[in-house]
Scaffold this motif. Structure first.
Motif, PDB file in Angstrom:
ATOM      1  N   ALA A 110     -22.157 -40.252  44.147  1.00  0.00           N
ATOM      2  CA  ALA A 110     -21.493 -39.036  43.665  1.00  0.00           C
ATOM      3  C   ALA A 110     -21.439 -38.978  42.148  1.00  0.00           C
ATOM      4  O   ALA A 110     -21.305 -37.887  41.574  1.00  0.00           O
ATOM      5  CB  ALA A 110     -20.082 -38.965  44.227  1.00  0.00           C
ATOM      6  N   ASP A 111     -21.538 -40.123  41.483  1.00  0.00           N
ATOM      7  CA  ASP A 111     -21.482 -40.164  40.020  1.00  0.00           C
ATOM      8  C   ASP A 111     -22.897 -40.261  39.467  1.00  0.00           C
ATOM      9  O   ASP A 111     -23.618 -41.239  39.742  1.00  0.00           O
ATOM     10  CB  ASP A 111     -20.652 -41.363  39.544  1.00  0.00           C
ATOM     11  N   LEU A 112     -23.296 -39.247  38.696  1.00  0.00           N
ATOM     12  CA  LEU A 112     -24.644 -39.243  38.134  1.00  0.00           C
ATOM     13  C   LEU A 112     -24.826 -40.401  37.143  1.00  0.00           C
ATOM     14  O   LEU A 112     -25.890 -41.018  37.080  1.00  0.00           O
ATOM     15  CB  LEU A 112     -24.914 -37.906  37.441  1.00  0.00           C
ATOM     16  N   ILE A 113     -23.783 -40.661  36.385  1.00  0.00           N
ATOM     17  CA  ILE A 113     -23.849 -41.774  35.434  1.00  0.00           C
ATOM     18  C   ILE A 113     -23.601 -43.078  36.196  1.00  0.00           C
ATOM     19  O   ILE A 113     -22.540 -43.284  36.774  1.00  0.00           O
ATOM     20  CB  ILE A 113     -22.809 -41.609  34.315  1.00  0.00           C
ATOM     21  N   GLY A 114     -24.581 -43.931  36.177  1.00  0.00           N
ATOM     22  CA  GLY A 114     -24.455 -45.207  36.870  1.00  0.00           C
ATOM     23  C   GLY A 114     -24.954 -45.183  38.295  1.00  0.00           C
ATOM     24  O   GLY A 114     -25.020 -46.223  38.951  1.00  0.00           O
ATOM     25  N   ASN A 115     -25.277 -43.985  38.819  1.00  0.00           N
ATOM     26  CA  ASN A 115     -25.823 -43.861  40.168  1.00  0.00           C
ATOM     27  C   ASN A 115     -24.942 -44.589  41.190  1.00  0.00           C
ATOM     28  O   ASN A 115     -25.409 -45.406  41.991  1.00  0.00           O
ATOM     29  CB  ASN A 115     -27.251 -44.410  40.190  1.00  0.00           C
ATOM     30  N   PHE A 165     -11.395 -39.501  60.158  1.00  0.00           N
ATOM     31  CA  PHE A 165     -11.876 -40.375  59.088  1.00  0.00           C
ATOM     32  C   PHE A 165     -12.525 -39.506  58.018  1.00  0.00           C
ATOM     33  O   PHE A 165     -13.409 -38.703  58.332  1.00  0.00           O
ATOM     34  CB  PHE A 165     -12.909 -41.381  59.610  1.00  0.00           C
ATOM     35  N   THR A 166     -12.108 -39.677  56.774  1.00  0.00           N
ATOM     36  CA  THR A 166     -12.709 -38.940  55.664  1.00  0.00           C
ATOM     37  C   THR A 166     -13.066 -39.919  54.565  1.00  0.00           C
ATOM     38  O   THR A 166     -12.201 -40.653  54.070  1.00  0.00           O
ATOM     39  CB  THR A 166     -11.751 -37.873  55.106  1.00  0.00           C
ATOM     40  N   VAL A 167     -14.344 -39.922  54.172  1.00  0.00           N
ATOM     41  CA  VAL A 167     -14.830 -40.822  53.134  1.00  0.00           C
ATOM     42  C   VAL A 167     -14.978 -40.022  51.839  1.00  0.00           C
ATOM     43  O   VAL A 167     -15.563 -38.928  51.839  1.00  0.00           O
ATOM     44  CB  VAL A 167     -16.174 -41.461  53.523  1.00  0.00           C
ATOM     45  N   LYS A 168     -14.452 -40.574  50.742  1.00  0.00           N
ATOM     46  CA  LYS A 168     -14.471 -39.869  49.464  1.00  0.00           C
ATOM     47  C   LYS A 168     -14.875 -40.790  48.316  1.00  0.00           C
ATOM     48  O   LYS A 168     -14.839 -42.010  48.436  1.00  0.00           O
ATOM     49  CB  LYS A 168     -13.084 -39.268  49.164  1.00  0.00           C
ATOM     50  N   LEU A 171     -11.091 -38.122  36.683  1.00  0.00           N
ATOM     51  CA  LEU A 171     -10.997 -36.978  35.781  1.00  0.00           C
ATOM     52  C   LEU A 171     -10.962 -35.650  36.539  1.00  0.00           C
ATOM     53  O   LEU A 171     -10.260 -34.727  36.144  1.00  0.00           O
ATOM     54  CB  LEU A 171     -12.173 -36.983  34.797  1.00  0.00           C
ATOM     55  N   ASN A 172     -11.714 -35.568  37.623  1.00  0.00           N
ATOM     56  CA  ASN A 172     -11.774 -34.335  38.411  1.00  0.00           C
ATOM     57  C   ASN A 172     -11.323 -34.619  39.847  1.00  0.00           C
ATOM     58  O   ASN A 172     -10.862 -35.721  40.151  1.00  0.00           O
ATOM     59  CB  ASN A 172     -13.204 -33.778  38.402  1.00  0.00           C
ATOM     60  N   SER A 173     -11.456 -33.620  40.706  1.00  0.00           N
ATOM     61  CA  SER A 173     -11.089 -33.813  42.105  1.00  0.00           C
ATOM     62  C   SER A 173     -12.079 -34.767  42.765  1.00  0.00           C
ATOM     63  O   SER A 173     -13.255 -34.847  42.377  1.00  0.00           O
ATOM     64  CB  SER A 173     -11.079 -32.476  42.850  1.00  0.00           C
ATOM     65  N   ASP A 174     -11.608 -35.499  43.775  1.00  0.00           N
ATOM     66  CA  ASP A 174     -12.449 -36.480  44.451  1.00  0.00           C
ATOM     67  C   ASP A 174     -13.583 -35.790  45.206  1.00  0.00           C
ATOM     68  O   ASP A 174     -13.426 -34.680  45.730  1.00  0.00           O
ATOM     69  CB  ASP A 174     -11.613 -37.314  45.415  1.00  0.00           C
ATOM     70  N   ASP A 175     -14.732 -36.468  45.273  1.00  0.00           N
ATOM     71  CA  ASP A 175     -15.905 -35.922  45.954  1.00  0.00           C
ATOM     72  C   ASP A 175     -15.926 -36.339  47.427  1.00  0.00           C
ATOM     73  O   ASP A 175     -15.587 -37.482  47.769  1.00  0.00           O
ATOM     74  CB  ASP A 175     -17.191 -36.415  45.275  1.00  0.00           C
ATOM     75  N   PHE A 176     -16.350 -35.419  48.248  1.00  0.00           N
ATOM     76  CA  PHE A 176     -16.445 -35.656  49.688  1.00  0.00           C
ATOM     77  C   PHE A 176     -17.765 -36.360  50.008  1.00  0.00           C
ATOM     78  O   PHE A 176     -18.841 -35.954  49.544  1.00  0.00           O
ATOM     79  CB  PHE A 176     -16.368 -34.315  50.426  1.00  0.00           C
ATOM     80  N   LEU A 177     -17.703 -37.428  50.814  1.00  0.00           N
ATOM     81  CA  LEU A 177     -18.905 -38.191  51.162  1.00  0.00           C
ATOM     82  C   LEU A 177     -19.227 -38.179  52.655  1.00  0.00           C
ATOM     83  O   LEU A 177     -20.318 -38.604  53.048  1.00  0.00           O
ATOM     84  CB  LEU A 177     -18.758 -39.646  50.698  1.00  0.00           C
ATOM     85  N   GLY A 178     -18.296 -37.722  53.478  1.00  0.00           N
ATOM     86  CA  GLY A 178     -18.558 -37.668  54.920  1.00  0.00           C
ATOM     87  C   GLY A 178     -17.271 -37.734  55.731  1.00  0.00           C
ATOM     88  O   GLY A 178     -16.213 -38.105  55.212  1.00  0.00           O
ATOM     89  N   LYS A 179     -17.363 -37.358  57.011  1.00  0.00           N
ATOM     90  CA  LYS A 179     -16.192 -37.379  57.887  1.00  0.00           C
ATOM     91  C   LYS A 179     -16.612 -37.654  59.324  1.00  0.00           C
ATOM     92  O   LYS A 179     -17.784 -37.494  59.694  1.00  0.00           O
ATOM     93  CB  LYS A 179     -15.447 -36.042  57.823  1.00  0.00           C
ATOM     94  N   GLU A 187     -20.427 -37.139  59.463  1.00  0.00           N
ATOM     95  CA  GLU A 187     -20.980 -35.791  59.284  1.00  0.00           C
ATOM     96  C   GLU A 187     -20.823 -35.372  57.824  1.00  0.00           C
ATOM     97  O   GLU A 187     -19.887 -35.778  57.147  1.00  0.00           O
ATOM     98  CB  GLU A 187     -20.243 -34.794  60.176  1.00  0.00           C
ATOM     99  N   GLY A 188     -21.754 -34.523  57.371  1.00  0.00           N
ATOM    100  CA  GLY A 188     -21.652 -33.979  56.011  1.00  0.00           C
ATOM    101  C   GLY A 188     -21.897 -35.001  54.921  1.00  0.00           C
ATOM    102  O   GLY A 188     -21.370 -34.878  53.815  1.00  0.00           O
ATOM    103  N   ALA A 189     -22.702 -36.032  55.217  1.00  0.00           N
ATOM    104  CA  ALA A 189     -22.954 -37.088  54.232  1.00  0.00           C
ATOM    105  C   ALA A 189     -23.924 -36.652  53.150  1.00  0.00           C
ATOM    106  O   ALA A 189     -24.060 -37.344  52.126  1.00  0.00           O
ATOM    107  CB  ALA A 189     -23.493 -38.334  54.936  1.00  0.00           C
ATOM    108  N   GLY A 190     -24.571 -35.539  53.342  1.00  0.00           N
ATOM    109  CA  GLY A 190     -25.544 -35.052  52.372  1.00  0.00           C
ATOM    110  C   GLY A 190     -26.941 -35.043  52.956  1.00  0.00           C
ATOM    111  O   GLY A 190     -27.279 -35.860  53.829  1.00  0.00           O
ATOM    112  N   GLU A 191     -27.755 -34.125  52.478  1.00  0.00           N
ATOM    113  CA  GLU A 191     -29.111 -33.989  53.006  1.00  0.00           C
ATOM    114  C   GLU A 191     -29.926 -35.263  52.752  1.00  0.00           C
ATOM    115  O   GLU A 191     -29.990 -35.765  51.630  1.00  0.00           O
ATOM    116  CB  GLU A 191     -29.800 -32.790  52.350  1.00  0.00           C
ATOM    117  N   GLY A 192     -30.506 -35.767  53.805  1.00  0.00           N
ATOM    118  CA  GLY A 192     -31.331 -36.958  53.690  1.00  0.00           C
ATOM    119  C   GLY A 192     -30.569 -38.265  53.799  1.00  0.00           C
ATOM    120  O   GLY A 192     -31.165 -39.344  53.712  1.00  0.00           O
ATOM    121  N   PHE A 193     -29.254 -38.194  54.025  1.00  0.00           N
ATOM    122  CA  PHE A 193     -28.436 -39.411  54.134  1.00  0.00           C
ATOM    123  C   PHE A 193     -27.911 -39.554  55.562  1.00  0.00           C
ATOM    124  O   PHE A 193     -27.417 -38.593  56.156  1.00  0.00           O
ATOM    125  CB  PHE A 193     -27.256 -39.364  53.161  1.00  0.00           C
TER     126      PHE A 193
END
Length: 234
Positions: free
Chosen positions: A83-88, A150-153, A158-166, A181-187
């Protein structure tokens, strides 16, 4: 007798008062009086005790289902996106709660993971994150049949937490791989969890490692077969 005396006798007979039986309601008026008495009795309210009994019978509540505390173990998370572009990377945590019972929520510690290419992954597979969470907790107020969410974030300071799946579970004894579910396209992300008294996190981790090893072995076999086919053609 004189005319005045004869007239008084006629007047006396003409205005003779009703008989004693009629005056007391007997005779032809007796059935009507009985009907009125029956109606009056029926209109009277039931005794207080009987009224309370009737109300209790009508308003009897359903028997409450017993509640308990459900043990929950989360061994690890796999295949998450960064979810973080810096540091991948992603600062991963998991929230677990019973649907409709927000006070049951429990949260794992935040664990940072960096995206990388997995062993045996194909050329088109995306880099993903695996983290060990090693969480043990309890969901209070659990009733058999409750939905467990179950919700993974990704924790963002600094900003609101990013959603990673549920994911959702209705089996209080579930254990193993829980697909998100909702982990992102290709994941293809998942958690390794155990609810209730199951085989535990160490065993869950071993299952995950065995599955990963099996996938890697299968991928290696495919690569070896492809190389063999290519050399044969040459």
């Amino acid at each position: 007798f004189g005319s005045s005396h004869f007239g008084s006798r006629i007047q006396s007979r003409k205005f003779k008062p009703p008989s004693r039986l009629v005056a007391m309601g007997c005779g032809s008026s007796k059935p009507a009086a009985a009907a009125l008495a029956a109606r009056a009795l029926a209109a009277q309210p039931a005794p207080a005790a009987q009224q309370d009994k009737n109300l209790l019978a009508e308003a009897k509540p359903e028997e409450a289902k017993p509640t308990t505390s459900l043990k929950i173990q989360i061994a690890s998370a796999h295949g998450l996106r960064s979810a973080d572009l810096i540091g991948n990377k992603s600062d991963v945590y998991v929230e677990v709660e019973i649907e409709g019972k927000s006070d049951s929520k429990v949260t794992t510690a935040v664990v940072t993971g960096t995206a990388s290419k997995k062993e045996g992954a194909g050329e088109n597979d995306k880099n993903s994150i695996d983290v060990d969470l090693q969480f043990v907790g309890e969901l209070k107020g659990y009733v058999a049949g409750d939905k467990i969410l179950f919700t993974v974030k990704d924790k963002d300071f600094l900003n609101s937490d990013d959603f990673l799946g549920k994911a959702t579970v209705t089996d209080g004894g579930f254990g193993g791989k829980l697909v998100l579910e909702g982990a992102g396209e290709g994941f293809q992300a998942h958690l390794m969890v155990q609810l209730g008294d199951g085989f535990g996190m160490e065993e869950a981790k071993k299952v995950a490692e065995a599955a990963a090893a099996s996938m890697a072995a299968a991928a290696s076999s495919l690569v070896a077969a492809a190389k063999l086919a290519a050399s044969s053609d040459a």
